[in-house]
Every structure is written in C-alpha cells, then in structure tokens.
Design a protein around this motif. Structure first.
Motif, PDB file in Angstrom:
ATOM      1  N   LEU A 160       4.965  -2.241  -4.802  1.00 43.60           N
ATOM      2  CA  LEU A 160       4.170  -3.497  -4.342  1.00 43.60           C
ATOM      3  C   LEU A 160       2.891  -3.475  -4.695  1.00 43.60           C
ATOM      4  CD1 LEU A 160       6.091  -4.349  -0.910  1.00 43.60           C
ATOM      5  CD2 LEU A 160       6.632  -5.153  -3.108  1.00 43.60           C
ATOM      6  N   VAL A 161       2.134  -2.405  -4.729  1.00 43.65           N
ATOM      7  CA  VAL A 161       1.094  -2.433  -5.248  1.00 43.65           C
ATOM      8  C   VAL A 161       0.690  -2.809  -6.606  1.00 43.65           C
ATOM      9  CG1 VAL A 161      -1.235  -0.723  -5.666  1.00 43.65           C
ATOM     10  CG2 VAL A 161       0.041  -0.669  -3.393  1.00 43.65           C
ATOM     11  N   ASP A 162       1.682  -2.145  -7.315  1.00 43.86           N
ATOM     12  CA  ASP A 162       1.509  -2.335  -8.801  1.00 43.86           C
ATOM     13  C   ASP A 162       1.902  -3.989  -8.945  1.00 43.86           C
ATOM     14  OD1 ASP A 162       1.038   0.183  -9.488  1.00 43.86           O
ATOM     15  OD2 ASP A 162       2.828   0.774  -9.821  1.00 43.86           O
ATOM     16  N   HIS A 163       2.946  -4.396  -8.208  1.00 44.06           N
ATOM     17  CA  HIS A 163       3.328  -5.639  -8.467  1.00 44.06           C
ATOM     18  C   HIS A 163       2.274  -7.061  -7.996  1.00 44.06           C
ATOM     19  CE1 HIS A 163       6.457  -9.010  -8.537  1.00 44.06           C
ATOM     20  NE2 HIS A 163       5.894  -9.484  -7.468  1.00 44.06           N
ATOM     21  N   PHE A 164       1.461  -6.608  -7.005  1.00 46.60           N
ATOM     22  CA  PHE A 164       0.813  -7.586  -6.564  1.00 46.60           C
ATOM     23  C   PHE A 164      -0.748  -7.425  -7.008  1.00 46.60           C
ATOM     24  CE2 PHE A 164       4.222  -8.309  -3.406  1.00 46.60           C
ATOM     25  CZ  PHE A 164       4.418  -9.452  -3.616  1.00 46.60           C
ATOM     26  N   GLY A 165      -1.009  -6.069  -7.096  1.00 45.04           N
ATOM     27  CA  GLY A 165      -2.532  -5.656  -7.668  1.00 45.04           C
ATOM     28  C   GLY A 165      -3.382  -5.712  -6.563  1.00 45.04           C
ATOM     29  N   VAL A 166      -2.764  -5.211  -5.312  1.00 47.87           N
ATOM     30  CA  VAL A 166      -3.827  -5.200  -4.043  1.00 47.87           C
ATOM     31  C   VAL A 166      -3.678  -3.717  -3.555  1.00 47.87           C
ATOM     32  CG1 VAL A 166      -3.329  -7.496  -3.240  1.00 47.87           C
ATOM     33  CG2 VAL A 166      -1.513  -5.780  -2.612  1.00 47.87           C
ATOM     34  N   THR A 167      -4.318  -3.457  -2.466  1.00 52.76           N
ATOM     35  CA  THR A 167      -4.260  -1.915  -2.135  1.00 52.76           C
ATOM     36  C   THR A 167      -3.096  -1.478  -1.275  1.00 52.76           C
ATOM     37  OG1 THR A 167      -5.338  -2.439   0.028  1.00 52.76           O
ATOM     38  CG2 THR A 167      -6.950  -2.139  -2.048  1.00 52.76           C
ATOM     39  N   ALA A 168      -2.734  -0.386  -1.115  1.00 56.71           N
ATOM     40  CA  ALA A 168      -1.926   0.540  -0.636  1.00 56.71           C
ATOM     41  C   ALA A 168      -2.035  -0.113   0.952  1.00 56.71           C
ATOM     42  CB  ALA A 168      -1.655   1.776  -0.560  1.00 56.71           C
ATOM     43  N   GLN A 169      -3.333  -0.117   1.483  1.00 49.86           N
ATOM     44  CA  GLN A 169      -3.492  -0.515   3.026  1.00 49.86           C
ATOM     45  C   GLN A 169      -2.884  -1.891   3.305  1.00 49.86           C
ATOM     46  OE1 GLN A 169      -7.729  -0.117   4.089  1.00 49.86           O
ATOM     47  NE2 GLN A 169      -7.099  -0.718   6.246  1.00 49.86           N
ATOM     48  N   THR A 170      -3.279  -2.756   2.274  1.00 51.69           N
ATOM     49  CA  THR A 170      -2.931  -4.149   2.300  1.00 51.69           C
ATOM     50  C   THR A 170      -1.375  -4.199   2.420  1.00 51.69           C
ATOM     51  OG1 THR A 170      -4.770  -5.012   1.174  1.00 51.69           O
ATOM     52  CG2 THR A 170      -3.085  -6.542   1.262  1.00 51.69           C
ATOM     53  N   ILE A 171      -0.524  -3.646   1.413  1.00 53.19           N
ATOM     54  CA  ILE A 171       0.831  -3.632   1.652  1.00 53.19           C
ATOM     55  C   ILE A 171       1.406  -3.098   2.762  1.00 53.19           C
ATOM     56  CG2 ILE A 171       2.879  -2.576   0.317  1.00 53.19           C
ATOM     57  CD1 ILE A 171       1.498  -5.117  -1.048  1.00 53.19           C
ATOM     58  N   ARG A 172       0.834  -1.920   3.283  1.00 50.07           N
ATOM     59  CA  ARG A 172       1.261  -1.466   4.478  1.00 50.07           C
ATOM     60  C   ARG A 172       1.050  -2.542   5.893  1.00 50.07           C
ATOM     61  NH1 ARG A 172      -1.679   3.328   2.362  1.00 50.07           N
ATOM     62  NH2 ARG A 172      -0.022   4.914   1.756  1.00 50.07           N
ATOM     63  N   ARG A 173       0.090  -3.246   5.804  1.00 48.45           N
ATOM     64  CA  ARG A 173      -0.122  -4.161   6.752  1.00 48.45           C
ATOM     65  C   ARG A 173       0.940  -5.287   6.449  1.00 48.45           C
ATOM     66  NH1 ARG A 173      -5.067  -4.964   6.011  1.00 48.45           N
ATOM     67  NH2 ARG A 173      -5.000  -6.895   4.696  1.00 48.45           N
ATOM     68  N   ASP A 174       1.136  -5.520   5.200  1.00 51.53           N
ATOM     69  CA  ASP A 174       2.186  -6.563   5.191  1.00 51.53           C
ATOM     70  C   ASP A 174       3.379  -6.236   5.696  1.00 51.53           C
ATOM     71  OD1 ASP A 174       0.329  -8.338   4.131  1.00 51.53           O
ATOM     72  OD2 ASP A 174       1.025  -7.790   2.183  1.00 51.53           O
ATOM     73  N   LEU A 175       4.019  -5.043   5.334  1.00 50.73           N
ATOM     74  CA  LEU A 175       5.143  -4.408   5.815  1.00 50.73           C
ATOM     75  C   LEU A 175       5.232  -4.123   7.152  1.00 50.73           C
ATOM     76  CD1 LEU A 175       5.809  -1.811   2.936  1.00 50.73           C
ATOM     77  CD2 LEU A 175       6.606  -4.125   3.042  1.00 50.73           C
ATOM     78  N   THR A 176       4.127  -3.780   7.720  1.00 52.25           N
ATOM     79  CA  THR A 176       4.215  -3.856   9.142  1.00 52.25           C
ATOM     80  C   THR A 176       4.688  -4.952  10.028  1.00 52.25           C
ATOM     81  OG1 THR A 176       2.860  -1.818   9.116  1.00 52.25           O
ATOM     82  CG2 THR A 176       2.858  -2.983  11.346  1.00 52.25           C
ATOM     83  N   GLU A 177       3.768  -5.943   9.564  1.00 60.86           N
ATOM     84  CA  GLU A 177       4.096  -7.392  10.152  1.00 60.86           C
ATOM     85  C   GLU A 177       5.312  -7.795   9.821  1.00 60.86           C
ATOM     86  OE1 GLU A 177       0.862  -9.701   8.510  1.00 60.86           O
ATOM     87  OE2 GLU A 177      -0.680  -8.465   9.533  1.00 60.86           O
ATOM     88  N   LEU A 178       6.016  -7.616   8.583  1.00 67.00           N
ATOM     89  CA  LEU A 178       7.122  -8.351   8.377  1.00 67.00           C
ATOM     90  C   LEU A 178       8.337  -7.430   9.391  1.00 67.00           C
ATOM     91  CD1 LEU A 178       6.925  -8.399   4.429  1.00 67.00           C
ATOM     92  CD2 LEU A 178       7.716 -10.426   6.051  1.00 67.00           C
ATOM     93  N   ALA A 179       7.927  -6.151   9.493  1.00 63.76           N
ATOM     94  CA  ALA A 179       8.885  -5.425  10.246  1.00 63.76           C
ATOM     95  C   ALA A 179       8.796  -5.660  11.799  1.00 63.76           C
ATOM     96  CB  ALA A 179       8.362  -3.963  10.168  1.00 63.76           C
TER      97      ALA A 179
END
Length: 255
Positions: free
Chosen positions: A25-44
C-alpha cells in the motif's frame, strides 16, 4: 490521496487480492508506512478489515471471496504447488480432484500423464481435462454451485461412494495453525469428508495464505492427509502437528 478516498481503495484491493500489505500500500499510494498503518488500524477498528502481521485481510469468516478473484490470488504459487504435486501422481491410477482453484491448477499440470481415471465434482476441471485422450474423466452428479462450477450435496457424496481412489487432491478455504482444514460451504465439507474416506492417499494443495484466513466449517485434520503441498513455511504449530502425525509437508520456495 486523502484518507477518505484511500480507505475505500484499500478495501477494494483487499477484496480483489484477499490481503493487503503495508509495503504494497505504501508503494500503491506513495504515502508513509505510518500513514498506512493508521489507515489499517482504523479500518480494523470499524470491522472492515482484520489486522495480520504486515498488513490486513477481509474479516469475514462465513463467506468466501468471489471465484474470479480467487483464481487470480497467488496464482504463481498455485502453479508451483501444482507442478510439485503432480510429480507424486503416477500414470495408470485413479484420482479425485475436488472444487478449488488450486486443484484446477493441478488439473492443468496433468497434461503429461496417461492412463488416468479422474473423477471430479468440479466442472472447470472436467473442461480442462476434456481435451486429453489419455485421461478418462467422470463428473459426479450433484447440485450445481453456479458461483464456481462446483457440484455439491448428497447426490455428489453418493456418486463418490461408488469409487475407491488411489489418490485424491483436495483444496480448502482456510487452515488453522492447529491443524484443522476448513471451508465455508457445509455441503462441500460433506463431499470432502467422503473423498477422504474413499481415497488411499490424500494430498492437500493449499498456499500459506490460507493460514491467514478463517472459515467456519471443519473438513478434517491435517492428520488425515498424507502430503500437504504448500508454499513457504507453515506456522510452527502446524509444522509440529504434521510431524507428530506423520503428515509430510512438501513446500515449494521455502526458505
């Protein structure tokens, strides 16, 4: 991409691929790993995804991923597993292949075999093998599951009970690290139990992503399987369980 647009896209990727990873997802969206982890946590937290090591999966434990999407999931691994599996199937034997995209990959790799009697409750497999004059194909009866061309139900079980197979190759929807082989459709579970009972040797063909999924219905135990063909290394509890029960793990691409 803003978070409100990113989250639906993450869900779409998970539905299409069965799993999302932080790195992907970092590669797909071009954002930081921290941002993706926050997204996944919120989705979970909202129940839309379930966090796993390195990413997330769909949380459903009662409904399978669509057939077309399943065919695309981990396709290179399925081909590698299938090629290894067919090495252990001799010519001039009887064989059952059940419902599943990995067993379909096995059927594709049987082109060099001869003298086989293949019985299947998978219409896709019947079509794959129909062009090979060296293989006799028998299709069981049963209720057609239109979503994937599978035949299930009591008529299917009755058909299978008329045979004794040298080998059976089965797939599954999920694997519990403790050794349970799992599926979603209770009708298919009954068919798989009958296949195991009527086969001298049973091979399970399933990639390691099945350990990251959950399904509610138990088919059998890995102790009921002679060989487990997979990719990578199964979780330690599963490896220990197989060793204790003399189930041979054959893993392609394992470290």
């Amino acid at each position: 991409m803003v978070q409100t647009l990113r989250k639906p896209e993450i869900i779409n990727i998970a539905r299409r691929e069965g799993k999302v990873t932080v790195d992907g997802l970092v590669d797909h969206f071009g954002v930081t790993a921290q941002t993706i982890r926050r997204d996944l946590t919120e989705l979970a937290d909202s129940g839309q995804l379930e966090r796993v090591h390195g990413g997330a999966i769909l949380p459903s434990t009662t409904a399978n991923i669509g057939y077309d999407d399943r065919r695309e999931l981990h396709q290179p691994s399925k081909v590698d597993i299938a090629r290894e599996c067919v090495k252990h199937i001799p010519n001039d034997c009887s064989l059952f292949l059940n419902i599943g995209t990995t067993t379909e990959a096995v059927a594709n790799e049987l082109s060099g075999h001869s003298g086989l009697l293949v019985v299947t409750n998978n219409l896709n497999i019947a079509m794959i093998l129909s062009g090979n004059p060296e293989i006799d194909v028998v299709v069981t009866g049963g209720n057609l599951r239109r979503s994937d061309g599978g035949l299930v139900g009591s008529l299917t079980q009755d058909s299978i009970s008329q045979f004794r197979f040298d080998f059976a190759v089965i797939g599954c929807s999920a694997l519990h690290p403790g050794g349970d082989i799992l599926d979603f459709d209770i009708r298919e579970v009954g068919v798989s139990k009958t296949i195991i009972q009527r086969s001298d040797q049973v091979f399970l063909a399933a990639d390691c992503s099945k350990f990251e999924r959950k399904a509610p219905a138990r088919i059998a135990s890995l102790a009921d399987v002679d060989m487990f063909f997979t990719d990578g290394n199964p979780p330690a509890p599963c490896a220990a369980f197989c060793a204790e029960n003399t189930t041979r793990i054959i893993s392609v691409g394992a470290a």
